[in-house]
Design an enzyme around this catalytic site. Structure first.
Site, PDB file in Angstrom:
ATOM      1  N   GLU A 193       0.818  -1.210   0.000  1.00 10.84           N
ATOM      2  CA  GLU A 193       0.000   0.000   0.000  1.00 10.84           C
ATOM      3  C   GLU A 193       0.857   1.267   0.000  1.00 10.84           C
ATOM      4  O   GLU A 193       0.413   2.339   0.429  1.00 10.84           O
ATOM      5  CB  GLU A 193      -0.938  -0.032   1.204  1.00 10.84           C
ATOM      6  CG  GLU A 193      -1.898  -1.203   1.163  1.00 10.84           C
ATOM      7  CD  GLU A 193      -2.674  -1.351   2.460  1.00 10.84           C
ATOM      8  OE1 GLU A 193      -3.579  -0.546   2.686  1.00 10.84           O
ATOM      9  OE2 GLU A 193      -2.376  -2.261   3.241  1.00 10.84           O
ATOM     10  N   SER A 222      -6.677  -2.246   2.552  1.00  8.59           N
ATOM     11  CA  SER A 222      -7.018  -1.600   1.276  1.00  8.59           C
ATOM     12  C   SER A 222      -7.437  -2.587   0.197  1.00  8.59           C
ATOM     13  O   SER A 222      -7.213  -2.371  -0.989  1.00  8.59           O
ATOM     14  CB  SER A 222      -5.849  -0.749   0.785  1.00  8.59           C
ATOM     15  OG  SER A 222      -5.648   0.346   1.638  1.00  8.59           O
ATOM     16  N   SER A 263     -11.066   9.596   0.196  1.00  8.24           N
ATOM     17  CA  SER A 263     -11.184   8.630   1.296  1.00  8.24           C
ATOM     18  C   SER A 263     -12.403   8.921   2.155  1.00  8.24           C
ATOM     19  O   SER A 263     -12.751  10.082   2.409  1.00  8.24           O
ATOM     20  CB  SER A 263      -9.930   8.659   2.170  1.00  8.24           C
ATOM     21  OG  SER A 263      -8.804   8.211   1.459  1.00  8.24           O
TER      22      SER A 263
END
Length: 355
Positions: A16, A191, A326
């Protein structure tokens, strides 16, 4: 009032890495530089720590690696008479008042770097060693949620050793406990990296082999026809939950590409659910956060079954994405806490946690 020295620590060795760069660029852009002296410390994909001084665009696009000042010493471990902080070429030392990790996934969200921060004795944003490691480990976290009494979908797991020893036996065991579709997830990753949806034995085999590329344990979850509801939590001893939001995936599920690359999914904030469900979800999010001894921030994800209306907790993310798309900052914004004020609050909580 004297400015606080805040170090944004980003990058890292996990899969990530690029997510971290995007999150850090966004935080750097929005942090109040009238209140804070902001220092940026990047960790390369092979684990080298380097000091970078420049704009957020070069963080986001990865150019910071080539522009880093390799002559600045990064010293976070108190050894002998050495000063803890950034040691510049001219001998100047900048001590950090707060460390702000923006590291998603292994080596950043799993308690390892939090252990280093504890040794440094510098306040840091986010959960501590225990909460970070439990939150990162989907299997252990499920067991903690079970102990608390939070509702979850049925699940099982396999290990690389067991799977390699007797593949058919493991597949038979999984199929005896769960019905298709089955979600396949590495136990330690975030994620949506390495996650797949299996609708038959062939896809299950492929999904497990894929997940085992990322971890030695794989969690198998019962697929449900559900809405995906998320809640942001914030606090130390006194914990508050944001208004819940709903993700509407563009695909079968909300995957890595959709979260951080194309942003094709849509969302509703607030989620279109009853007041009772909203309150129930927010309360369960706080219980989950307290249950793992969370500090600072987390995002808690839920499923709401489209047929039965049942609500299940899915997972907790102790260092959620902070990019401009986000959900964590967006849910707080909808609750009345603007992005830059959210950053202020996280820094305050980091300092309060060490008092």
């Amino acid at each position: 009032m004297k400015k606080l020295n805040v170090a944004l620590i980003f990058g890292g060795k996990s899969g990530e890495h690029e997510v971290s760069l995007s999150s850090t660029a966004s935080i750097y852009k929005h942090i109040d530089k009238d209140k804070y002296n902001v220092f940026t410390i990047g960790i390369t994909k092979d684990g080298r720590w380097m000091y970078y001084e420049g704009n957020e665009e070069n963080i986001k696009n990865g150019e910071w690696v080539n522009l880093a000042n390799k002559n600045v010493e990064i010293n976070l471990v108190p050894v002998g008479n050495r000063e803890v902080g950034l040691v510049f070429e001219d001998g100047r030392v900048e001590k950090m008042d707060v460390l702000f990790p923006v590291l998603h996934g292994p080596y950043g969200e799993d308690g390892t770097i939090q252990g280093l921060f504890e040794i440094s004795q510098i306040p840091y944003v986010g959960c501590g060693v225990l909460a970070s490691s439990v939150g990162m480990d989907k299997l252990v976290c499920k067991k903690v949620f079970s102990q608390i009494g939070l509702p979850q979908v049925d699940y099982t797991y396999t290990t690389k050793w067991s799977f390699n020893k007797n593949e058919d036996q493991e597949l038979n065991s999984i199929e005896s406990k769960l019905k298709y579709p089955i979600f396949v997830k590495p136990a330690n990753l975030g994620s949506s990296v390495g996650i797949s949806k299996a609708c038959n034995r062939e896809e299950l085999l492929k999904g497990i082999n894929e997940a085992l590329q990322f971890d030695s344990r794989v969690v198998l979850e019962q697929g449900v026809n559900a809405r995906e509801i998320e809640v942001a939590v914030l606090g130390n001893d006194e914990v508050k939950a944001s208004i819940a939001g709903e993700i509407k995936p563009a695909k079968d599920f909300y995957d890595y590409e959709d979260k951080y690359i194309n942003g094709a999914s849509t969302y509703d904030i607030p989620a279109n659910i009853s007041d009772e469900d909203m309150e129930n979800i927010r309360q369960m999010a706080i219980e989950a956060f307290k249950g793992i001894d969370g500090k600072g921030l987390s995002r808690v994800d839920f499923f709401k079954d489209k047929e039965t209306g049942e609500i299940f907790i899915n997972e907790i993310n102790t260092l959620p994405g902070f990019t401009n798309i986000s959900m964590y900052p967006k849910m707080w914004e909808a609750t009345g806490l603007e992005y830059s004020n959210l950053i202020d609050r996280l820094i305050d909580l980091a300092i309060d946690a060490k008092k």
